[in-house]
Design an enzyme around this catalytic site. Structure first.
Site: not given
Ligand code: EPU
Length: 333
Positions: A161, A233, A329
């Site tokens: 990510r 998420s 995130e």
């Protein structure tokens, strides 16, 4: 066309009702260049995609930019691969569906991820054993000074990510096109979680059945943003040292884990949150999703501050119980 003082409610999947002073949705590279050359790009600004990885905690005092650059173009082809140059504003799952319909392999595990092509390359989206970096060939951008840039995949600094496009020095750069390299010959990644087992329900493995399985798994675990606002998420899965992990495993023998090549260990944040008894936990209008505790949801009318308060509570509980610091995130604005 530029708009002023507009609600961002429909531009973020958390469904947070904040306002932006200015909002520009541009349709082409040229429109963005003209805007920059006219001196309209003034600080502060924030470039968004579909708003599916963002949490607004207050009104945004500056300019929100959004790309509607469209189009999927075949730019090269070899015996084994096809190269597609795709506009940053193309909806991600529309692109995945297009690849599947054309029998091009590589994107199918990333089915149904919300968001757009430009953000896929910023965030290095990933699911079910695949990250988008595995199929990216190059990324094109325009800087805040109006310069065009091109990065090969190896120059994008991709990690879990992560990419250079998230670094402060690259924030003044807007992705315009992403070129993907798809395989023309079958190659599947089916070893994540229950993917292979779920495929047994179908008479054969093909791109359509793999896509269907991924969609079905996502639909059972992840809330539909149209029903309960969310951004997928909320936290990253934390990575701890091998040494820390050994101690943790002594205390919690059942701790799920993924060993990484450098000796460190990734632990599912969903498990940590679950162990803290916070699955389904409600705080005001915010809640921890009852089927996947890594996802925070807006139960209706939540403010960004309420979601943030729930996030702080979760981080404190996980830190207290496991001595692990979760990090978000989603981008918190
Ligand atoms: N788990 C629990 N309790 C639960 C649910 C899960 O303990 O209620 C534990 C289980 O051990 C399970 C593990 O968490 O095996 C992993 O769960 P899951 O397979 O759902 O994946 P995840 O690690 O929680 C990541 C991505 C998702 C992606 C899935 C599938 C991150 C932060 N999230 O979630 O990505 O869809 O894997 O590949 O890496 C997103 O980024 O927004 C996103 C949804």
């Amino acid at each position: 066309m530029m708009q002023t003082n507009i609600s961002l409610l429909k531009y973020n999947t958390f469904g947070i009702d904040v306002k932006a002073a200015r909002y520009l949705n541009y349709q082409s590279e040229q429109e963005l260049l003209d805007f920059i050359q006219a001196g309209e790009l003034t600080l502060p600004y924030l470039h968004i995609g579909a708003g599916s990885n963002l949490l607004f905690t207050k009104d945004y005092p500056g300019l929100i930019l959004h790309s509607s650059i469209d189009g999927v173009e075949v730019v090269d082809e070899t015996i084994e691969h096809i190269y597609l140059r795709v506009g940053a504003g193309v909806e991600w799952d529309r692109f995945v569906g297009y690849c599947v319909d054309n029998n091009w392999y590589g994107a199918e595990n990333l089915s149904l991820i919300p968001g757009e092509v430009g953000a896929s390359a910023v965030q290095n989206i990933g699911a079910y054993g695949v990250e988008v970096k595995d199929i990216i060939e190059k990324v094109e951008s325009i800087t805040a000074k109006g310069e065009k840039k091109t990065y090969g995949v190896d120059q994008c600094g991709y990690g879990y990510r992560e990419s250079i496009f998230k670094l402060p020095q690259h924030r003044e750069e807007f992705i315009t096109y992403v070129t993907y390299k798809l395989s023309k010959t079958p190659s599947y990644k089916l070893d994540y979680g229950t993917v292979r087992d779920e495929l047994d329900k179908f008479p054969e493995i093909n791109l359509h059945t793999v896509r269907q399985v991924i969609i079905d798994i996502r639909r059972t675990k992840l809330p539909d943003p149209e029903v309960f606002g969310n951004a997928g998420s909320f936290f990253k899965n934390p990575v701890v040292s091998g040494e820390f992990f050994k101690d943790l495993q002594l205390r919690y023998p059942a701790v799920p884990n993924y060993q990484l090549s450098d000796g460190s260990v990734k632990i599912p944040a969903a498990w940590l949150i679950d162990q803290c008894g916070l699955k389904g936990h409600v705080l005001g209008n915010a809640a921890v999703h009852d089927k996947q505790p890594l996802v925070l949801v807006n139960k209706g009318g939540a403010s960004g501050q309420e979601i943030l308060a729930l996030s702080d509570k979760i981080c404190a509980a996980v830190k207290d119980k496991f001595d692990i610091q979760l990090s978000p995130e989603v981008t918190i604005i």
